[in-house]
Design an enzyme around this catalytic site. Structure first.
Site, PDB file in Angstrom:
ATOM      1  CG  ASP A   1      32.378  49.613  42.502  1.00 31.15           C
ATOM      2  OD1 ASP A   1      33.171  48.711  41.857  1.00 31.15           O
ATOM      3  OD2 ASP A   1      32.761  50.627  43.070  1.00 31.15           O
TER       4      ASP A   1
ATOM      5  CG  ASP B   1      34.879  45.490  44.257  1.00 29.42           C
ATOM      6  OD1 ASP B   1      36.024  44.977  44.651  1.00 29.42           O
ATOM      7  OD2 ASP B   1      34.628  46.342  43.512  1.00 29.42           O
TER       8      ASP B   1
ATOM      9  CG  ASP C   1      32.908  44.133  40.237  1.00 26.83           C
ATOM     10  OD1 ASP C   1      33.669  43.275  40.527  1.00 26.83           O
ATOM     11  OD2 ASP C   1      32.756  45.262  40.693  1.00 26.83           O
TER      12      ASP C   1
END
Length: 873
Positions: free
Chosen positions: A583, A313, A587
């Protein structure tokens, strides 16, 4: 929507809400069905290696060594229980999603505003949302406007604007300007909204379903251990069965042959293999914790070591997770910096408070920049002096404040460049230059704001301020400011380490494509291709696999949770081992179902931490690289103690073959209990110590190993069975025959109890025992490295191994000299010259393998995969 939901602006009645609650259920994510505790425990006890050890325990009891059988059984139970407890940590992501929702919500019920438990919200309820609230359910705005922090759900680092009157032309629900979703936070504004989805039907509920529907796959090491177990079982059982007819031919009775065959099978089962692997992984877990990561599943350490692709990410992972001012430009055609009025406007035109951290993240970043430029204003003083506040309006895309100035009230304005420039007095050429500057800054992925003011004092009588439309006109442009969530300082070095280790890094983000690509390039990730989530969603599975099969590194922008799962599946279908970092709530499914999920511990949501198998306590992407190194070290060490254990199988097997092939003319060179003393007494501690071996030089210069590569390779078998094993077998058997011959033995002479040569025979078997132990010392030092020389790693760098070898020798001495051990094991101290013969044996075994490794090094370094192409920053 109000009509379809059979609701209205006044909301529902209490009775109607109760009926709907009974129909739709509570507003909580659906819980996955709990797995049977007994079934999970049975799965651990039916692991092939556990079954092999159980068979070994039964055979040990059948061979008359009940104590050994009990010890092996305890090892099996302890390992199964430990693995079972580790597994119980999995599957908590859904529960964390439930805790992510607010406890209460304000709604209109029976025409009045009430606070009700968020779990009791139903479709049709009218919510009242304000700054600081967390949205409790998916809803459509009815009136007002909000700025919403949706980063946990979408990955976007910048708050998004939601306006009840905006036209809804978005391609996906998450991008709709009129929808808000459960779990997101309101950072500014106020609005009313009608709930249209609760519980499992919300976006966060859908993510919960994705996070809990697929089982966790076995790690590469877990699959390999099963193969090793089958190989060991085949070898042990095959040798034992083959010995029965050979023993009968050698003159043993069928019963004696069966007892010796059972002992041989037990002796060839490495009882310490499973606990040694467990300990090696546990050591890796501890080492990872020392380096800033918490591992929730033992095998995750090894899986990270075999990673070939990292899908990371952006927000909070590669970046700091906080906005920063990275570019400012004055109003002129040149790139001259703006004047003091620019910074004063940023300091005045704000509602955030840097001291408490309250307010919009963008405003906090602007205030930090203003303070650095010397224009800091205390929030309390600023608010007390303010004459008028025109809050941010989603329609106007700007905010303004009327503040006292030296010559009278001054209007300070900031907002989106387009609306602000439209209200500024600018010549055509200047306007074109400013618009070009805005485009250039936006092209670098920056969030651009325009800053302006209007300060003729006569136009702003404090007692009678003009209307907003009149005030926000005829503005003077002061400059442009560009903001970015900047990269972490340590991220470029970490990415470079990944590339050096042959690992590709793809960025999979919910943020804008230009922003994600800019961050990727700044940290050294080759953003060779940038694709939006909707485009990726339209690809078929074969197209997706071909897309990621191409060379280079990819940036995927505005990726939905399902997209991250599809990406992981496409990469794994190509044989890649995928680590997924993240995070946010969005996700969780990908973290749960990747080969290894890596969550941020500080900035990450609880949902992500629960779904992941590895949590970075320092939120440092570099810790992922440290995990790769640690995982490779652990896997290397597993192979090292496998080489060590296999290295003395031949010295234990050859004596039985010598006895059988000679037809009994050569007595059995070693007893079954003496072999068991080697396997459980002298063997285990050095094997455990090898699991603590430091990383071999060049560990991170190797390519990731293939996903299907066996933990036991032909090279390992060559070293164990083709080099060190034969040398040790010749030395041990030769010493046995030398003791017999010097004692007066001739082939076929009686050596049993009561015979004149019985004491000599016991001395000879003791010499065999001592020779195997001595050769184990050489095998242990040889097994410490795969290619490097022992000198390059240092003899004393693994002090635990030195201590383990000292304990091994002490145990062997006790077995040889203590009367109680002599009685139990059938040993007798051999002549003094035997010990002189033992001294060079470790050097001979180690030297054979050292010479082989020197030849390998002379042929050149191990082949490496080329590092992926990386675009410059």
């Amino acid at each position: 929507m109000l009509r379809d939901l059979r609701s209205g602006p006044a909301g529902l009645s209490g009775r109607d809400a109760a009926r709907r609650l009974a129909r739709f259920g509570p507003n909580t994510p659906a819980r996955a069905g709990s797995r049977s505790t007994w079934r999970a425990l049975r799965r651990q006890l039916t692991h092939p290696l556990a079954v092999l050890l159980l068979v070994a325990a039964a055979l040990a009891v059948a061979a008359g060594t009940a104590q050994l059988g009990t010890a092996i059984l305890v090892v099996v139970v302890l390992n199964a229980g430990f693995a079972f407890l580790q597994e119980r940590h999995a599957g908590r992501a859904v529960e964390a999603l439930g805790r992510y929702l607010p406890p209460h919500a304000r709604v209109r019920r029976d025409g009045t505003v009430r606070s009700v438990p968020a779990a009791e919200l139903v479709p049709g309820d009218v919510l009242l949302l304000a700054e600081g609230d967390r949205v409790p359910a998916d809803a459509r705005l009815l009136s007002g406007g909000l700025q919403v922090d949706a980063s946990a759900l979408t990955g976007e680092s910048v708050p998004v604007v939601r306006d009840a009157s905006a036209p809804d032309t978005a391609a996906s629900a998450l991008d709709s300007p009129v929808l808000v979703f459960s779990g997101t936070g309101c950072v500014a504004g106020a609005a009313e909204a009608v709930v249209h989805a609760t519980g499992a039907h919300t976006e966060i509920g859908r993510i919960a379903a994705l996070a809990g529907t697929r089982p966790t796959d076995e790690s590469p090491l877990e699959r390999q251990v099963r193969r090793v177990a089958r190989l060991i079982a085949a070898v042990a059982v095959g040798v034992g069965v083959a010995f029965v007819p050979l023993g009968v031919v050698a003159g043993l009775s069928l019963t004696e042959a069966l007892v010796l065959a059972v002992g041989l099978i037990v002796a060839n089962v490495p009882e310490g293999l499973l606990p040694t692997i467990t300990l090696a992984l546990a050591v890796g877990v501890r080492a990872m914790a020392d380096r800033g990561a918490l591992v929730k599943r033992l095998s995750a350490v090894e899986t990270l070591g075999s990673t070939t692709v990292i899908c990371t990410d952006k927000t909070g992972t590669l970046t700091t997770g906080t906005m920063r001012v990275v570019d400012v430009r004055g109003p002129g055609p040149t790139s001259a910096p703006p004047g003091p009025a620019f910074w004063t406007t940023l300091a005045r035109c704000s509602t955030a408070d840097p001291r408490t951290g309250a307010g919009d993240p963008t405003e906090l970043a602007l205030l930090e920049g203003a303070a650095a430029a010397g224009a800091g204003v205390d929030a309390g003083v600023r608010d007390a002096e303010r004459l008028v506040l025109h809050a941010f309006d989603p329609h106007r895309m700007l905010m303004s404040t009327l503040d006292p100035g030296p010559d009278g009230p001054v209007l300070h304005v900031k907002g989106a460049p387009g609306p602000v420039l439209a209200r500024c007095v600018l010549p055509a050429d200047r306007r074109a230059a400013v618009e070009e500057a805005v485009a250039a800054m936006a092209g670098r992925g920056l969030r651009v704001l325009a800053v302006a003011r209007r300060d003729p004092a006569a136009a702003y009588p404090a007692a009678d301020p003009p209307a907003r439309d009149v005030a926000e006109s005829g503005l003077t442009l002061l400059g442009l400011v560009g903001l970015l969530d900047p990269p972490r300082p340590e991220a470029p070095a970490a990415v470079a380490s990944c590339h050096h280790a042959g690992i590709r890094v793809h960025v999979v983000s919910g943020d804008d494509g230009r922003t994600a690509a800019e961050i990727a390039r700044r940290v050294g990730i080759g953003a060779d291709r940038v694709v939006d989530g909707p485009v990726l969603d339209a690809m078929t599975e074969p197209e997706l696999e071909r897309f990621f099969a191409a060379s280079g590194e990819v940036v995927v922008a505005r990726a939905a949770p399902e997209a991250k799962l599809r990406i992981a599946d496409a990469l794994r279908a190509r044989g890649e081992v995928v680590a997924m970092t993240g995070d946010g709530v969005n996700d969780a499914p990908a973290l749960r179902h990747a080969d290894i999920g890596v969550a941020m511990g500080r900035s990450g949501t609880e949902v992500a931490r629960e779904a992941a198998t590895l949590v970075l306590t320092d939120d440092d992407f570099a810790t992922v690289v440290a995990g790769v190194e640690e995982g490779r070290r652990v896997y290397d060490n597993v192979r090292k103690f496998v080489v060590y254990i296999f290295g003395h199988l031949l010295p234990e097997l050859v004596p039985f073959l010598a006895f059988a092939l000679s037809g009994g003319l050569v007595p059995l060179p070693i007893g079954v209990l003496q072999i068991l003393a080697i396997d459980l007494g002298t063997d285990l501690l050095p094997a455990l110590a090898l699991s603590r071996e430091p990383a071999e030089p060049g560990l991170m210069d190797r390519p990731p190993r293939p996903r299907r590569e066996n933990v036991i390779t032909g090279e390992m078998l060559l070293r164990a069975w083709g080099l060190m094993g034969p040398v040790a077998a010749v030395l041990a058997t030769g010493l046995f025959l030398a003791v017999l011959v010097r004692g007066g033995w001739t082939p076929g002479a009686a050596t049993g109890p009561g015979s004149p040569l019985h004491t000599t025979y016991r001395q000879a078997t003791t010499a065999t025992f001592a020779a195997i132990v001595a050769c184990q010392v050489g095998t242990a030092f040889a097994a410490r490295t795969r290619r490097a020389s022992l000198r390059s790693v240092g003899i004393t760098t693994n002090r635990l191994l030195l201590g383990a070898l000292a304990a091994e020798l002490a145990f062997a001495a006790a077995a040889i000299f203590l009367p109680v051990a002599n009685s139990l094991l059938g040993t007798t101290p051999p002549p003094a010259w035997v010990f002189a013969c033992l001294l060079p044996m470790p050097l001979l075994v180690w030297g054979t393998d050292e010479a082989y490794r020197a030849v390998r090094r002379a042929r050149g370094p191990a082949a490496r995969h080329p590092a992926p192409p990386v675009a410059g920053p």
